[in-house]
Design an enzyme around this catalytic site. Structure first.
Site, short mmCIF file in Angstrom:
data_model
loop_
_atom_site.label_atom_id
_atom_site.label_comp_id
_atom_site.label_asym_id
_atom_site.label_seq_id
_atom_site.Cartn_x
_atom_site.Cartn_y
_atom_site.Cartn_z
N GLU A 41 -7.39 18.43 -35.52
CA GLU A 41 -8.83 17.64 -35.32
C GLU A 41 -8.59 16.59 -34.16
O GLU A 41 -9.37 16.35 -33.10
CB GLU A 41 -9.35 17.12 -36.49
CG GLU A 41 -9.83 18.24 -37.24
CD GLU A 41 -10.31 17.41 -38.87
OE1 GLU A 41 -11.74 17.69 -38.89
OE2 GLU A 41 -9.54 17.00 -39.64
N TYR A 91 -6.59 2.17 2.26
CA TYR A 91 -6.39 1.76 1.06
C TYR A 91 -7.58 0.69 0.69
O TYR A 91 -8.32 -0.05 1.40
CB TYR A 91 -5.28 0.90 0.82
CG TYR A 91 -4.86 0.21 -0.45
CD1 TYR A 91 -4.54 1.18 -1.78
CD2 TYR A 91 -5.21 -0.94 -0.71
CE1 TYR A 91 -4.38 0.34 -2.69
CE2 TYR A 91 -5.36 -1.56 -1.98
CZ TYR A 91 -4.79 -0.97 -2.93
OH TYR A 91 -4.70 -1.50 -4.33
N LYS A 118 -8.75 17.28 -51.34
CA LYS A 118 -8.65 17.55 -49.83
C LYS A 118 -7.06 17.62 -49.12
O LYS A 118 -6.30 16.75 -49.46
CB LYS A 118 -9.37 16.57 -49.21
CG LYS A 118 -10.97 16.70 -49.48
CD LYS A 118 -11.52 17.96 -48.71
CE LYS A 118 -11.96 17.88 -47.17
NZ LYS A 118 -13.17 16.83 -47.07
N THR A 155 -15.55 38.38 -31.42
CA THR A 155 -16.41 38.15 -30.37
C THR A 155 -17.68 37.31 -30.84
O THR A 155 -18.06 37.87 -32.33
CB THR A 155 -16.70 39.28 -29.40
OG1 THR A 155 -17.68 40.09 -30.43
CG2 THR A 155 -15.67 40.07 -28.87
N HIS A 156 -18.12 36.55 -30.41
CA HIS A 156 -19.25 35.78 -31.03
C HIS A 156 -18.95 34.95 -32.41
O HIS A 156 -19.86 34.87 -33.08
CB HIS A 156 -20.75 36.55 -31.08
CG HIS A 156 -20.88 37.17 -29.90
ND1 HIS A 156 -21.80 36.63 -28.74
CD2 HIS A 156 -20.54 38.39 -29.40
CE1 HIS A 156 -21.88 37.86 -27.82
NE2 HIS A 156 -21.10 38.77 -28.24
N LYS A 165 -4.23 4.19 -12.09
CA LYS A 165 -3.19 3.99 -13.26
C LYS A 165 -3.35 4.12 -14.69
O LYS A 165 -2.86 5.01 -15.39
CB LYS A 165 -2.17 2.65 -12.75
CG LYS A 165 -1.87 2.74 -11.57
CD LYS A 165 -1.13 1.48 -11.08
CE LYS A 165 -0.86 1.37 -9.55
NZ LYS A 165 -2.25 1.45 -9.01
N SER A 212 -7.61 12.90 -48.53
CA SER A 212 -8.95 12.06 -48.53
C SER A 212 -8.65 10.75 -49.48
O SER A 212 -7.94 10.94 -50.68
CB SER A 212 -10.06 13.16 -48.80
OG SER A 212 -11.05 12.21 -49.37
N ASN A 218 0.85 -1.29 0.04
CA ASN A 218 -0.03 0.04 -0.06
C ASN A 218 0.77 1.35 0.06
O ASN A 218 0.66 2.35 -0.71
CB ASN A 218 -0.75 -0.14 1.32
CG ASN A 218 -1.90 -1.14 1.35
OD1 ASN A 218 -1.91 -1.81 -0.06
ND2 ASN A 218 -2.41 -1.26 2.17
N GLN A 234 -6.53 0.83 -7.32
CA GLN A 234 -5.50 0.06 -8.45
C GLN A 234 -6.08 0.65 -9.89
O GLN A 234 -5.26 0.80 -10.72
CB GLN A 234 -5.70 -1.24 -8.50
CG GLN A 234 -4.87 -2.11 -9.56
CD GLN A 234 -4.96 -3.64 -9.46
OE1 GLN A 234 -4.20 -3.92 -8.49
NE2 GLN A 234 -5.55 -4.18 -10.17
N1 ARG Z 1 -1.94 -3.23 -7.46
C1 ARG Z 1 -2.14 -2.40 -6.25
C2 ARG Z 1 -2.42 -1.19 -6.92
O1 ARG Z 1 -2.02 -0.84 -7.78
C3 ARG Z 1 -0.86 -2.45 -5.45
C4 ARG Z 1 -1.36 -2.33 -4.04
C5 ARG Z 1 -1.91 -3.84 -3.48
N2 ARG Z 1 -2.38 -3.53 -2.18
C6 ARG Z 1 -3.13 -4.59 -1.62
N3 ARG Z 1 -3.15 -4.77 -0.44
N4 ARG Z 1 -3.52 -5.55 -2.52
O2 ARG Z 1 -3.27 -0.39 -5.92
#
Ligand code: ARG
Length: 462
Positions: free
Chosen positions: A290, A317, A283, A155-156, A325, A277, A110, A322
């Site tokens: 875009e 936690y 084109k 403007t606008h 990420k 295109s 954690n 998780q």
């Molecule tokens: N893979 C977990 C995360 O990204 C890591 C921490 C895991 N901790 C646990 N008590 N399972 O958050």
């Protein structure tokens, strides 16, 4: 399956459960952070007498060798491991034996993952800032070259008053400058070390958290072990700053798409940054602008996703976290790519000053100045406003700009007009007289550009 736990379990984990739970496919990005954090941890453990000098040296050597082997491709991070933490520990134990089993003393995944995420975000804040700095450098160059490139200000999305290209780009300079300030601000909140918080309640080993924090370049340790493992505010703040950057890039992209259209022709995007295109041979599409505009959605998505994941989570936690990420990695990669490509696009883009000036003239952007001319000759502003309004109607009928009418035609609307009116309402005069701070007049622009040059010459970390 290689995992760090199992002692209290009597059954194997179901395959699908294992795969669903695993994070190795994405947290393998943390190889460097996890090794750096682990080295700092064991150096501190040795200083505190928790492990021996020999054990510390073996662990550091083992981790360094693993890093080299992964970098050179000799060792692969595979889905056989649950996460990057398990991968490293299992490999370490395989290499150095029992000493490897001591690496995790006084640590939990954690606080370990909280550290990895902070180290990662801290580094990426600098990387995004570097991209923004390049973009600002390019904007400033374009500004300096276009102090007298007249164009309509809107403007606008209606032509309003004459400005210059330098002035228009200057607006974006200020936006991206604020974005950099936000990153810097976040950096100082991220920069505290959660390692040593353990699972949530600290540990009974005599850890020196100040020492670990300083080894890792943090301003200090985080001050509550529960908060240390459950805080992802800095991720949300970063995603929010990234979203703001995308909002700015998306507005800029939108304008460039409009300016690049056949109707405007203010700019021409370089061939290297356009695409064709498959069916329409004529084109040349502004795809990069875009796509930058379009990718704004997924960055906002990452922000909303993370806010929602964290909503109502009890302390400390929870595995929900998780989910911090993938969206964050994607948002960071996306924003960096967008800034770099956008910078390249504007660096190679050609401007069409003649079209911009024509558009400003044909759009009655000098109407306010024409009214001000009458005011200066003694006509009350409200009357002048009415006269110029009628003048514009006449121009529309005759398909002419104000300055294209003859003096006789002008005098029909007001006898106050004299020959000096043409000079007074030229784009050059209209812009040149706007000299309040932040306005497009040359001296005002030059002053701001000087300030911004000084701003760019200093790095934020200094
Ligand atoms: N893979 C977990 C995360 O990204 C890591 C921490 C895991 N901790 C646990 N008590 N399972 O958050």
């Amino acid at each position: 399956m290689a995992q760090l736990w199992g002692g209290r379990f009597t059954k194997q984990t179901d395959d699908m459960v294992y795969a669903f739970n695993a994070s190795i496919s994405f947290d393998k990005r943390f190889l460097e952070q996890d090794i750096t954090g682990s080295i700092a941890h064991v150096v501190m453990l040795e200083k505190q007498g928790v492990i021996t000098l020999q054990e510390k040296d073996d662990i550091v050597k083992g981790l360094t060798a693993i890093r080299e082997d992964v970098q050179s491709g000799r060792l692969e991070i595979t889905s056989e491991y649950e996460d990057i933490h398990s991968f490293l520990e299992a490999n370490l134990i395989q290499r150095i034996g029992d000493a490897g089993k001591k690496m995790h003393t006084g640590r939990s995944r954690n606080d370990q993952v909280a550290l990895d995420m902070r180290l990662y975000v801290r580094e990426e804040l600098l990387a995004v800032d570097g991209c923004l700095k390049q973009l600002l450098t390019e904007i400033l160059r374009i500004q300096k070259e276009n102090l007298d490139t007249y164009m309509p200000g809107f403007t606008h999305l209606q032509k309003a008053q004459p400005i210059t290209l330098a002035h228009h780009f200057g607006a974006y300079f200020e936006m991206f400058k604020r974005d950099r300030l936000r990153l810097k601000d976040i950096y100082h909140r991220v920069n505290y070390c959660p390692l040593g918080a353990g699972a949530l309640a600290g540990t009974t080993y005599p850890l020196d958290r100040y020492y670990t924090a300083s080894l890792l370049g943090f301003e200090g340790p985080t001050l509550n072990s529960i908060d240390s493992v459950s805080d992802r505010d800095y991720v949300i703040e970063f995603l929010s700053a990234l979203s703001m950057i995308m909002m700015h890039l998306s507005r800029f992209s939108e304008e460039i798409i409009i300016w690049n259209s056949n109707e405007y022709r203010f700019v021409e995007i370089d061939d290297a940054y356009s695409t064709g295109s498959s069916i329409m041979p004529q084109k040349k599409n502004p795809d990069i602008a875009e796509l930058v505009r379009g990718k704004t959605g997924r960055v906002y998505g990452a922000l909303i996703g993370m806010l929602t994941t964290m909503k109502a989570l009890p302390l400390a936690y929870n595995k929900d976290m998780q989910e911090d990420k993938e969206g964050t990695f994607d948002a960071i990669d996306t924003v960096k790519d967008c800034i770099v490509l956008f910078t390249g696009m504007i660096a190679t883009m050609k401007f069409r000053p003649e079209n911009m000036a024509r558009s400003a003239m044909r759009g009655f952007t000098n109407a306010t100045d024409a009214a001000d001319y009458l005011v200066k000759k003694g006509v009350p502003f409200r009357d002048a406003h009415g006269i110029i309004g009628r003048l514009v109607l006449t121009c529309i009928e005759k398909e002419k700009a104000i300055e294209e009418l003859t003096l006789a035609e002008l005098k029909e609307l007001s006898p106050v007009f004299e020959a000096d009116v043409y000079d007074e309402i030229s784009l050059k005069t209209c812009v040149g007289k706007r000299l309040t701070v932040g306005a497009p007049g040359r001296a005002a622009m030059e002053d701001v550009i000087k300030q911004n040059e000084a701003y760019l010459s200093v790095d934020w970390q200094q």
